[in-house]
Design a protein around this motif. Structure first.
Motif, mmCIF file in Angstrom:
data_model
loop_
_atom_site.group_PDB
_atom_site.id
_atom_site.type_symbol
_atom_site.label_atom_id
_atom_site.label_comp_id
_atom_site.label_asym_id
_atom_site.label_seq_id
_atom_site.Cartn_x
_atom_site.Cartn_y
_atom_site.Cartn_z
ATOM 1 N N LYS A 48 -51.672 -1.666 51.855
ATOM 2 C CA LYS A 48 -52.223 -0.594 51.244
ATOM 3 C C LYS A 48 -52.853 0.413 52.115
ATOM 4 C CE LYS A 48 -55.856 -1.362 48.239
ATOM 5 N NZ LYS A 48 -56.346 -2.155 47.154
ATOM 6 N N MET A 49 -53.421 -0.115 53.207
ATOM 7 C CA MET A 49 -53.996 0.772 54.282
ATOM 8 C C MET A 49 -52.693 1.821 54.844
ATOM 9 S SD MET A 49 -57.026 1.112 55.547
ATOM 10 C CE MET A 49 -58.207 0.243 56.820
ATOM 11 N N LYS A 50 -51.705 0.824 55.245
ATOM 12 C CA LYS A 50 -50.683 1.474 55.839
ATOM 13 C C LYS A 50 -50.052 2.635 54.914
ATOM 14 C CE LYS A 50 -46.144 0.216 57.372
ATOM 15 N NZ LYS A 50 -45.229 -0.846 57.025
ATOM 16 N N LEU A 51 -49.785 2.173 53.762
ATOM 17 C CA LEU A 51 -49.345 3.221 53.008
ATOM 18 C C LEU A 51 -50.049 4.227 52.740
ATOM 19 C CD1 LEU A 51 -47.784 0.800 50.000
ATOM 20 C CD2 LEU A 51 -46.502 1.885 51.877
ATOM 21 N N SER A 83 -39.698 9.641 39.780
ATOM 22 C CA SER A 83 -38.276 10.118 40.103
ATOM 23 C C SER A 83 -38.596 11.525 40.673
ATOM 24 C CB SER A 83 -37.499 10.320 38.881
ATOM 25 O OG SER A 83 -37.420 11.939 38.646
ATOM 26 N N SER A 84 -37.593 12.074 41.596
ATOM 27 C CA SER A 84 -37.746 13.272 42.373
ATOM 28 C C SER A 84 -36.338 14.143 41.808
ATOM 29 C CB SER A 84 -37.654 13.082 43.831
ATOM 30 O OG SER A 84 -36.383 12.459 44.095
ATOM 31 N N GLU A 85 -36.133 14.000 40.555
ATOM 32 C CA GLU A 85 -35.041 14.578 39.745
ATOM 33 C C GLU A 85 -35.029 15.999 40.319
ATOM 34 O OE1 GLU A 85 -32.796 12.521 38.245
ATOM 35 O OE2 GLU A 85 -31.551 14.213 38.081
ATOM 36 N N GLU A 143 -34.491 11.863 52.129
ATOM 37 C CA GLU A 143 -34.841 10.683 52.496
ATOM 38 C C GLU A 143 -36.629 10.357 52.327
ATOM 39 O OE1 GLU A 143 -32.371 11.911 55.378
ATOM 40 O OE2 GLU A 143 -31.703 11.945 53.309
ATOM 41 N N GLU A 144 -37.082 11.545 52.949
ATOM 42 C CA GLU A 144 -38.482 11.653 52.882
ATOM 43 C C GLU A 144 -39.106 11.638 51.448
ATOM 44 O OE1 GLU A 144 -40.063 14.066 56.649
ATOM 45 O OE2 GLU A 144 -39.026 14.955 55.234
ATOM 46 N N LYS A 145 -38.436 12.069 50.502
ATOM 47 C CA LYS A 145 -38.864 12.163 49.289
ATOM 48 C C LYS A 145 -38.931 10.672 48.502
ATOM 49 C CE LYS A 145 -37.807 16.946 47.843
ATOM 50 N NZ LYS A 145 -36.670 17.910 47.281
ATOM 51 N N GLU A 146 -37.683 10.175 48.811
ATOM 52 C CA GLU A 146 -37.331 8.853 48.346
ATOM 53 C C GLU A 146 -38.432 7.834 49.006
ATOM 54 O OE1 GLU A 146 -33.402 8.191 49.024
ATOM 55 O OE2 GLU A 146 -32.757 9.327 47.406
ATOM 56 N N ALA A 147 -38.694 8.111 50.415
ATOM 57 C CA ALA A 147 -39.799 7.262 50.887
ATOM 58 C C ALA A 147 -40.989 7.267 50.252
ATOM 59 C CB ALA A 147 -39.818 7.523 52.465
ATOM 60 N N THR A 148 -41.641 8.679 50.063
ATOM 61 C CA THR A 148 -42.781 8.617 49.639
ATOM 62 C C THR A 148 -43.114 8.190 48.163
ATOM 63 O OG1 THR A 148 -44.556 10.232 49.046
ATOM 64 C CG2 THR A 148 -42.556 11.249 48.576
ATOM 65 N N ILE A 149 -41.941 8.365 47.241
ATOM 66 C CA ILE A 149 -41.840 7.846 46.114
ATOM 67 C C ILE A 149 -41.878 6.331 46.217
ATOM 68 C CG2 ILE A 149 -40.366 7.296 44.322
ATOM 69 C CD1 ILE A 149 -39.690 10.331 44.269
ATOM 70 N N ALA A 150 -41.096 5.551 47.033
ATOM 71 C CA ALA A 150 -41.534 4.106 47.218
ATOM 72 C C ALA A 150 -42.701 3.740 47.613
ATOM 73 C CB ALA A 150 -40.309 3.892 48.074
ATOM 74 N N ARG A 151 -43.494 4.436 48.300
ATOM 75 C CA ARG A 151 -44.801 4.115 48.698
ATOM 76 C C ARG A 151 -45.782 4.316 47.649
ATOM 77 N NH1 ARG A 151 -43.632 7.070 53.731
ATOM 78 N NH2 ARG A 151 -44.609 9.164 52.878
ATOM 79 N N LEU A 152 -45.525 5.479 46.721
ATOM 80 C CA LEU A 152 -46.396 5.472 45.696
ATOM 81 C C LEU A 152 -46.250 4.552 44.526
ATOM 82 C CD1 LEU A 152 -46.115 9.560 45.133
ATOM 83 C CD2 LEU A 152 -47.965 8.146 45.914
ATOM 84 N N GLU A 153 -44.921 4.163 44.250
ATOM 85 C CA GLU A 153 -44.809 2.923 43.410
ATOM 86 C C GLU A 153 -45.405 1.611 43.960
ATOM 87 O OE1 GLU A 153 -40.353 4.406 41.322
ATOM 88 O OE2 GLU A 153 -40.331 2.891 43.042
#
Lengths: 322, 407
Positions: A56-59, A99-101, A75-85
């Motif tokens: 959690k700390m790392k994210l 989503s980042s539609e 890629e950065e958008k997908e990475a931040t979305i994965a982190r938020l999920e």
């Protein structure tokens, strides 16, 4: 139609200019250093149950150093979305799909409101609150409905706090929300470009980039913006889990938010929740660039007007009379 | 006192800290009281950090409150240092030359308070780095807030570095080279006007708020600043005159009184002009002024506030203008204090809060700051006073004991 075009159209990339790449690598360096630091922390701990805390700390560290949404690569958008999920799962045990539609090409959204048909049931308000995960504690609402005296067309003369059986004889009802102005005073005011108009005409806020100075709120002539004065509270079983990064994801405290024309719905071809919920059919939403759309029919054949036209904000929200 | 050849940048800082930690019994109690207030401020802010701005009295309608009100007022206090710099450097007034450093100290303290008020008002203070050019994004030149960040920090640098250079030269037993710092002094004169105009433009540029969207706002900010700021500097000089061995010439007070009176009268004329415009033929753009001066829909919390301010302002201006005590400080100093407080009331809360009421959709609410806002504000004032006293104490010791040109 990759979402990078959103930054190009709004002229963001040009002002960042050559400094952009330096800045980007600097930020990246910071976040990598931060991640390495917290990873080292993580390996020091015994894995298993406590493993969630360092993760959690790392994210959170990586989230802290991320860039403005408009400058992110796909890629950065997908990475931040994965982190938020993942963070939603770790913190609140929530399974969300974010989503980042990107905007659909050749689409410019517009809205029309039929003041002769609305009867003030406020179904739109409750649908909006549920769909957009609005704070229940302070009773945040993007949509306001005003009960109006005949002969008046300015909501400031109406009653926005009515609580009785509707419709009332000889009254009419007028809804307000963010009007997604083409010449929006709020986006001009923001000191850090945390709010902007997307190519499909939706004015959005990057909740993680916003610093909460509330200058945009002072600049809005339509009371279209809401602030998260505290941490939003939503009953867990009422959370809408289909979310958009720029839309209905649950806002952190201290950030600005606003109507996004239900970006999480409209960008995949659905109607905004308020339009769908309206029992009287007073709400019309569609693509202004499509000559066959209902909104274009309204603009062509009905008597329409906009609020505070004299300010030159060019709202994409029209009132009309049958 | 160290020998000249032993003095360098390191001993400069050590000496400044040493001078400020020593002092009379009363001085130390004063320091402890300031520390207690700052501690209370930090304690109050801890609630805001934990729960967010919901612990303040602000809401979606009154979205700026006590913090931004104080910020706006203090920008004026900071800008007012120019009223000492201008006569001292442009007109070579020897009396003002001796006190200009004190004005600059007050400006630095006011600016630090301004920046702290902005910081505590942010919903996401941890994201404040987004405002730093290069690593953040700056919406320049379109956002006036971005301009304001630039001009405030620039003015802080100018007002801190020029006096620091002069004092350090004197500390080293040398004469400060005027050719080196003169361009920066002139720059700071223009900059002083710009910080206050830009801060006025912050409000003036919002068509959404008719109460602020008024071309008189910028000039009126300047006039009220050049009344309130020199009034405060007069009080500070009086304290220095009576409690230290650094004596201030009577002519300085007389000249400051003149500056205050002229600015206060211009300010009152502009206030009257605004009131005339709002009430001779009230339109729906006058509703904020109606709310402020007479109340609206049963909400009247600001009515006693603004009338107190206007009456006190008028009385203090009259006293300063007609000088009934024949330069008696027992009459003039309280008048300065009252004028300062009256302008603080009017240009702080009296300007910011009614600009947001009624809301653009006509809703009227009242705003009252909570204890958190009050204590955070007190803490920031204590911080500002601490900064000012540290700077002035160091400056006076250097000017009296180290300056090679001192008499």
């Amino acid at each position: 139609m990759k979402s990078d075009n959103s930054s190009d159209k709004n002229g963001c990339s040009c002002t960042i200019g050559t400094a952009g790449s330096d800045r980007r690598s600097f930020l990246k360096g910071l976040s990598i250093a931060a991640a390495a630091g917290s990873a080292a922390l993580a390996t020091g701990c015994v894995p298993s149950v406590e493993a969630a805390a360092p993760e959690k700390m790392k994210l959170r560290w990586q989230e802290f150093f991320k860039d403005n949404y408009r400058l992110m690569t796909q890629e950065e958008k997908e990475a931040t979305i994965a982190r938020l999920e993942r963070l939603a799962k770790l913190q609140d045990n929530l399974d969300i799909q974010m989503s980042s539609e990107p905007p659909i090409e050749r689409v410019l959204y517009g809205y029309a409101f039929n003041i002769s048909r609305c009867e003030g049931f406020m179904e739109c308000v409750s649908a909006c609150v549920r769909e957009n995960n609005l704070d229940r504690k302070t009773n945040t609402q993007y949509i306001r409905i005003f009960e109006m005296e005949p002969g008046k067309l300015d909501p400031s003369t109406g009653d926005g706090r009515y609580y009785h059986k509707v419709p009332v004889e000889n009254k009419f009802y007028m809804g307000t929300q963010c009007f997604h102005c083409e010449n929006a005073p709020c986006t001009k005011a923001c000191p850090i470009k945390a709010t902007w108009m997307e190519p499909d005409g939706i004015v959005v806020v990057d909740y993680d980039w916003c610093i909460g100075c509330r200058y945009c709120q002072a600049a809005c002539p339509y009371y279209g913006r809401r602030f998260n004065w505290g941490k939003p509270e939503i009953p867990k079983d009422e959370i809408t889990t289909r979310q958009h990064y720029l839309g209905n994801r649950i806002r952190p405290k201290g950030k600005m938010e606003k109507c996004t024309f239900c970006i999480q719905r409209t960008r995949v071809g659905r109607l905004p929740a308020c339009v769908e919920a309206c029992p009287t059919g007073s709400r019309v939403f569609g693509n202004l660039l499509d000559p066959e759309s209902e909104i274009r029919f309204v603009l062509k054949h009905k008597k329409v007007f906009r609020m505070k036209e004299e300010l030159g904000t060019e709202p994409k929200f029209w009132y009309f009379i049958d | 006192m160290r020998a000249v050849q032993e003095r360098n940048l390191k001993t400069f800082f050590i000496d400044v800290i040493r001078w400020n930690l020593q002092g009379s019994y009363g001085f130390r109690i004063f320091r402890v009281i300031l520390l207690i207030f700052m501690g209370l401020g930090v304690y109050a802010y801890s609630f805001q950090a934990r729960y967010g701005l919901e612990v303040t009295g602000m809401n979606d309608i009154v979205s700026w409150g006590f913090y931004i009100s104080n910020f706006t007022f203090l920008v004026g206090v900071a800008a007012a240092a120019v009223m000492l710099i201008l006569p001292a450097y442009v007109f070579h007034d020897p009396d003002f030359h001796r006190v200009v450093i004190i004005g600059e100290g007050v400006a630095v303290g006011a600016l630090i308070m301004c920046l702290t008020f902005i910081l505590v008002d942010l919903g996401g203070p941890l994201q404040a780095w987004h405002l730093i050019p290069v690593i953040g994004i700056f919406n320049f030149p379109s956002s006036i807030l971005a301009w304001d960040v630039l001009v405030l920090n620039g003015y802080l640098l100018l007002n801190a570095l020029v006096p620091a250079y002069i004092l350090y030269s004197h500390y080293r037993g040398r004469k400060a080279d005027e050719r080196k710092y003169r361009p920066f002094v002139f720059l700071s004169i223009f900059w002083a006007f710009s910080i206050h105009m830009v801060t006025a433009f912050l409000y003036q540029g919002l068509p959404a708020r008719p109460f602020w969207n008024n071309p008189l706002l910028g000039p009126r900010f300047l006039a009220s600043a050049f009344a309130a700021g020199p009034a405060l500097i007069t009080l500070v000089l009086a304290v220095i005159h009576s409690s230290t061995s650094y004596k201030i010439d009577r002519s300085v007070f007389n000249k400051l009184r003149l500056i205050i009176v002229i600015s206060a009268i211009i300010n009152l004329i502009m206030l009257f002009s605004e009131i005339f415009k709002e009430f001779y033929f009230p339109t729906h753009h006058s509703s904020s002024a109606v709310y402020l001066f007479f109340g609206m829909d049963g909400h009247t919390s600001l009515v006693p506030w603004i009338w107190t301010s206007v009456c006190v302002n008028l009385l203090a201006t009259l006293v300063l203008a007609f000088n009934p005590g024949k330069n008696n400080p027992k009459v003039l100093l309280p008048a300065c204090l009252f004028l300062f407080v009256a302008i603080w009331m009017e240009k702080g809360i009296g300007l910011i809060v009614p600009g947001l009421i009624p809301s653009p959709l006509g809703e009227v609410v009242d705003y009252l700051p909570t204890w958190v806002e009050l204590f955070v504000t007190l803490g920031i004032f204590a911080l500002g006073i601490t900064v000012v006293t540290w700077l002035i104490r160091a400056a006076l010791i250097i000017e009296q004991s180290y300056n090679p040109n001192a008499s």
